[in-house]
Design an enzyme around this catalytic site. Structure first.
Site, PDB file in Angstrom:
ATOM      1  N   ARG A 106     135.286  24.943  39.957  1.00  0.00           N
ATOM      2  CA  ARG A 106     134.950  23.668  40.593  1.00  0.00           C
ATOM      3  C   ARG A 106     134.074  23.890  41.821  1.00  0.00           C
ATOM      4  O   ARG A 106     133.158  23.111  42.090  1.00  0.00           O
ATOM      5  CB  ARG A 106     136.223  22.907  40.975  1.00  0.00           C
ATOM      6  CG  ARG A 106     136.965  22.311  39.794  1.00  0.00           C
ATOM      7  CD  ARG A 106     137.858  21.168  40.234  1.00  0.00           C
ATOM      8  NE  ARG A 106     138.816  21.555  41.253  1.00  0.00           N
ATOM      9  CZ  ARG A 106     140.068  21.912  41.004  1.00  0.00           C
ATOM     10  NH1 ARG A 106     140.501  21.963  39.759  1.00  0.00           N
ATOM     11  NH2 ARG A 106     140.892  22.230  41.986  1.00  0.00           N
ATOM     12  N   CYS A 122     140.037  18.322  49.807  1.00  0.00           N
ATOM     13  CA  CYS A 122     140.084  18.577  48.357  1.00  0.00           C
ATOM     14  C   CYS A 122     138.731  18.154  47.820  1.00  0.00           C
ATOM     15  O   CYS A 122     138.581  17.059  47.258  1.00  0.00           O
ATOM     16  CB  CYS A 122     141.222  17.795  47.708  1.00  0.00           C
ATOM     17  SG  CYS A 122     142.850  18.091  48.444  1.00  0.00           S
ATOM     18  N   ALA A 123     137.733  18.989  47.983  1.00  0.00           N
ATOM     19  CA  ALA A 123     136.346  18.533  47.982  1.00  0.00           C
ATOM     20  C   ALA A 123     135.665  18.454  46.616  1.00  0.00           C
ATOM     21  O   ALA A 123     134.817  17.589  46.404  1.00  0.00           O
ATOM     22  CB  ALA A 123     135.514  19.429  48.896  1.00  0.00           C
ATOM     23  N   ALA A 124     135.957  19.376  45.701  1.00  0.00           N
ATOM     24  CA  ALA A 124     135.206  19.425  44.447  1.00  0.00           C
ATOM     25  C   ALA A 124     135.398  18.129  43.657  1.00  0.00           C
ATOM     26  O   ALA A 124     136.459  17.506  43.728  1.00  0.00           O
ATOM     27  CB  ALA A 124     135.659  20.629  43.628  1.00  0.00           C
ATOM     28  N   PRO A 125     134.361  17.690  42.914  1.00  0.00           N
ATOM     29  CA  PRO A 125     133.096  18.382  42.648  1.00  0.00           C
ATOM     30  C   PRO A 125     132.006  18.144  43.681  1.00  0.00           C
ATOM     31  O   PRO A 125     130.902  18.660  43.531  1.00  0.00           O
ATOM     32  CB  PRO A 125     132.674  17.799  41.308  1.00  0.00           C
ATOM     33  CG  PRO A 125     133.150  16.401  41.358  1.00  0.00           C
ATOM     34  CD  PRO A 125     134.466  16.452  42.093  1.00  0.00           C
ATOM     35  N   CYS A 129     142.544   7.843  43.336  1.00  0.00           N
ATOM     36  CA  CYS A 129     142.088   6.967  42.252  1.00  0.00           C
ATOM     37  C   CYS A 129     143.294   6.538  41.427  1.00  0.00           C
ATOM     38  O   CYS A 129     143.231   6.406  40.213  1.00  0.00           O
ATOM     39  CB  CYS A 129     141.035   7.649  41.388  1.00  0.00           C
ATOM     40  SG  CYS A 129     141.591   9.174  40.628  1.00  0.00           S
TER      41      CYS A 129
END
Length: 462
Positions: free
Chosen positions: A263, A234-237, A357
């Site tokens: 994104r 789930c790479a972006a940004p 997070c």
């Protein structure tokens, strides 16, 4: 619609923990960053009020195709802002519900005994006024420069370098134009809170990355060797992707997935600016990626930082800490469990880092425990970074203290959670779980003046 879409994308990025407010706004690609920043900031400031209004008016239930972040932006501008000056079909949709929303706003004021919009914010502002101040962390992008050159650059700009920090208290005491080398991560510089580098030459040229310390932990703990094949699910940004590329020294391959076109476009801009050449971006849901696909047969490392409640983010703006609904929390945890289970099915996988997070056990220890119940015969939880002071919730399951937690009060970072899973019996690392080079740096530190130069000096010209 461009403004509202960009604002909704920033809100979604904040919720995912992709970065702080300023970095997401400046990396959004939207041409009028001040306008965008103001809209997102005010939407966040009214966050708890907007969530209450959306729930009471049942707007998301009535308009199932309306994303929650976009709904917040639209309702903010409709009721508290400029009155929806743009927005196309979404503007028309929001206006259809205007009477109900205004009625719920009036009801809320009566319930709370207030007469103005600002008075509605008083409880949230009072609750957030004591929030800890997180320093400004600056990750040196070693694909383009090195720590000692960046230190010298800031010295020439009038900053005073105080050396390597010995404790969190030293970071807490930073003020004025003083900065330190972080006590745990040797390529991280620490400045006082609110220090703004968005117009600094080193930032605009990609030589430094504005990234919270806790957000740097996943790539460091994954610790792939140069030449490795990695999935960033789930790479972006892209901050973690660029960090992985720096660890790889651009030698290897990073498969970076995200479902959102905008994104991915933002991510491509960030990675290009950072000098990343090892990544392969794909607009694709990670859950649709087939683990047996020959393209990923050499993937040995995987970073999974899925969508979460964002409850650990303290720089999202006033009122951004509102608790998610029980329904949303269940949905997030369900997605997180599914994504982690899917990630552990890649046949060559040796090491995985799961991070959020979020401060909520349902999204953290409980997700890891579910994965271990399903895949525990093949993977074990590693005792990650023993020198890190905050550990997982021991009551969650035996060994949960092997996970990491971060918090503004204890570690002077955003709230964060990290777990490291490693395949059993295949060159398993020692229980410390930090890759050898990172373990040595974390324990002994690397002073910039003593660091070997791996790049030519690129001062003023860069």
């Amino acid at each position: 619609m461009a403004l509202y879409g960009a604002a909704a994308a920033v809100l979604e990025g904040l919720e995912r923990g992709d970065g702080g407010l300023k970095s997401l706004v400046y990396n959004s690609g939207f041409p009028h960053v001040r306008q965008l920043y103001a809209l997102v900031s005010e939407t966040l400031r009214y966050g708890p009020v907007l969530e209450k209004l959306l729930a009471d008016a049942a707007l998301l239930q009535a308009e199932k195709k309306l994303p929650a972040p976009l709904a917040k932006v639209l309702v903010y501008d409709l009721l508290f802002g400029k009155g929806l000056k743009c927005g196309g079909r979404w503007k028309a949709l929001a206006r259809r519900h205007r009477a109900r929303l205004e009625a719920e706003l009036a009801r809320l004021k009566v319930q709370r005994g207030v007469s103005s919009n600002e008075e509605l914010l008083a409880p949230a502002q009072a609750a957030s006024s004591g929030a800890p101040q997180v320093p400004r962390y600056v990750r040196v992008n070693t694909l383009k420069t090195c720590v000692d050159d960046v230190v010298e650059f800031f010295k020439r700009q009038g900053y005073s370098y105080l050396g390597k920090a010995a404790s969190v208290e030293e970071l807490r005491a930073l003020s004025g134009k003083k900065f330190l080398l972080d006590l745990h991560l040797p390529e991280l510089l620490v400045f006082p809170p609110q220090t703004d580098f968005h117009d600094n030459l080193l930032y605009t040229s990609g030589h430094i990355i504005l990234q919270d310390k806790a957000s740097c932990l996943p790539a460091v703990l994954l610790g792939p060797a140069a030449g490795s094949h990695i999935i960033d699910a789930c790479a972006a940004p892209g901050n973690k992707t660029s960090h992985l590329a720096a660890i790889l020294k651009n030698k290897g391959r990073i498969f970076a997935f995200d479902v959102d076109t905008k994104r991915l476009a933002t991510m491509n801009t960030l990675l290009t600016r950072a000098g990343v050449t090892a990544s392969r971006l794909a607009q694709r849901d990670f859950l649709t990626v087939e683990p047996g696909d020959p393209a990923y047969s050499r993937v040995t490392h995987l970073l999974l930082d899925p969508s979460c409640s964002g409850s650990g983010m303290v720089t999202r703006g006033p009122g951004a800490e509102a608790a998610p609904s029980a329904e949303r929390l269940r949905a997030l945890a369900g997605f997180q469990r599914k994504a982690l289970s899917h990630a552990l099915r890649f046949p060559a996988l040796r090491r995985l880092v799961y991070s959020t997070c979020s401060l909520r056990r349902e999204e953290n220890e409980d997700v890891v425990q579910a994965a271990l119940r399903e895949h525990g015969s093949a993977f074990r939880l590693v005792n990650a970074f023993p020198a890190w002071p905050c550990r997982g919730v021991a009551a969650a399951f035996p060994g949960a203290e092997g996970c990491l937690r971060a918090s503004p009060a204890a570690t002077l970072t955003q709230g964060f959670f990290v777990a490291v899973l490693e395949r059993r019996g295949e060159g398993a690392a020692a229980p410390s779980s930090l890759p050898a080079a990172a373990e040595e740096n974390a324990q002994h530190g690397t002073e910039p003046e003593a660091a070997p130069r791996k790049r030519k000096r690129q001062r003023g010209k860069e």
